[in-house]
Motif scaffolding. Structure first.
Motif, PDB file in Angstrom:
ATOM      1  N   ASP A   1      16.050  -1.059   3.748  1.00 25.62           N
ATOM      2  CA  ASP A   1      16.497  -1.373   5.104  1.00 25.62           C
ATOM      3  C   ASP A   1      17.128  -0.181   5.807  1.00 25.62           C
ATOM      4  N   GLY A   2      17.188   0.940   5.134  1.00 28.23           N
ATOM      5  CA  GLY A   2      17.679   2.166   5.761  1.00 28.23           C
ATOM      6  C   GLY A   2      17.207   3.364   4.976  1.00 28.23           C
ATOM      7  N   LEU A   3      16.825   4.426   5.683  1.00 34.88           N
ATOM      8  CA  LEU A   3      16.370   5.638   5.012  1.00 34.88           C
ATOM      9  C   LEU A   3      16.574   6.831   5.937  1.00 34.88           C
ATOM     10  N   VAL A   4      17.289   7.812   5.454  1.00 33.27           N
ATOM     11  CA  VAL A   4      17.425   9.098   6.129  1.00 33.27           C
ATOM     12  C   VAL A   4      16.840  10.117   5.166  1.00 33.27           C
ATOM     13  N   GLU A   5      15.661  10.602   5.487  1.00 28.49           N
ATOM     14  CA  GLU A   5      14.916  11.506   4.595  1.00 28.49           C
ATOM     15  C   GLU A   5      15.821  12.641   4.108  1.00 28.49           C
TER      16      GLU A   5
ATOM     17  N   PRO B   1       0.790  -1.227   0.000  1.00 27.33           N
ATOM     18  CA  PRO B   1       0.000   0.000   0.000  1.00 27.33           C
ATOM     19  C   PRO B   1       0.829   1.288   0.000  1.00 27.33           C
ATOM     20  N   GLU B   2       2.146   1.191   0.190  1.00 25.39           N
ATOM     21  CA  GLU B   2       2.968   2.398   0.278  1.00 25.39           C
ATOM     22  C   GLU B   2       2.966   3.181  -1.029  1.00 25.39           C
ATOM     23  N   THR B   3       2.952   4.484  -0.912  1.00 26.62           N
ATOM     24  CA  THR B   3       3.111   5.342  -2.082  1.00 26.62           C
ATOM     25  C   THR B   3       4.458   6.044  -2.045  1.00 26.62           C
ATOM     26  N   ARG B   4       5.135   5.953  -0.898  1.00 23.99           N
ATOM     27  CA  ARG B   4       6.486   6.500  -0.738  1.00 23.99           C
ATOM     28  C   ARG B   4       7.343   5.447  -0.054  1.00 23.99           C
ATOM     29  N   MET B   5       8.614   5.523  -0.297  1.00 24.69           N
ATOM     30  CA  MET B   5       9.525   4.581   0.338  1.00 24.69           C
ATOM     31  C   MET B   5       9.617   4.832   1.836  1.00 24.69           C
ATOM     32  N   ALA B   6       9.739   3.735   2.574  1.00 27.50           N
ATOM     33  CA  ALA B   6       9.977   3.767   4.011  1.00 27.50           C
ATOM     34  C   ALA B   6      10.742   2.495   4.358  1.00 27.50           C
ATOM     35  N   VAL B   7      11.380   2.477   5.508  1.00 32.04           N
ATOM     36  CA  VAL B   7      12.049   1.253   5.924  1.00 32.04           C
ATOM     37  C   VAL B   7      11.001   0.135   5.961  1.00 32.04           C
TER      38      VAL B   7
END
Length: 147
Positions: free
Chosen positions: A68-72, A43-49
């Motif tokens: 497995d990693g995301l710093v906006e 269901p995601e529309t944007r990337m997230a961990v």
């Protein structure tokens, strides 16, 4: 034993512009020849961990990658597994001024079959990383000039 490839370049665009281009992963095929199709799963529309992304690349089997990693605004990493090999990729943006940043892309493989996979697909994978970086640079600089 891990096999890694790292490349970087300076992009004449603000980090936020580069992030806008890079983080909209489903649009990657519009600006790089290294991606044929990129689809966020679920269901995601944007990337997230934890987001899962299906990727088709020229010369490689289709794969599902998990973020497995995301710093906006600065970086994301994702990984994919196949029998005997785990592939991880990192995308990093480091501002050098208000109007430029350094972008680094890294791909690394580990696992029992990493050496064989690198021997068979390593040249293709490195070429795709180089194409992604060149496309990201061109698209980001174009958008920065248009703003």
């Amino acid at each position: 034993m891990a096999h890694a490839y790292r490349t970087s370049t300076q992009v004449e665009a603000p980090a936020d512009v580069v992030w806008q281009v890079l983080s909209d992963v489903e649009r990657m095929p519009t600006w790089t020849t290294s991606m044929t199709r990129v689809t966020l799963l679920g269901p995601e529309t944007r990337m997230a961990v934890g987001s899962r992304v299906e990727i088709q690349q020229p010369g490689l089997p289709e794969a599902t990658w998990e973020v497995d990693g995301l710093v906006e605004g600065r970086s994301f990493s994702w990984s994919s597994t196949a029998p005997g090999v785990r592939t991880g990729a990192a995308h990093q943006i480091a501002p050098v001024s208000d109007a430029a940043c350094e972008v680094t892309l890294v791909v690394a493989q580990s696992g029992m079959l990493a050496g064989l996979t690198n021997l068979v697909q390593g040249s293709t994978a490195r070429g795709l990383v180089d194409a992604e970086l060149a496309g990201l640079k061109a698209e980001s600089e174009l958008r920065a000039r248009d703003n």
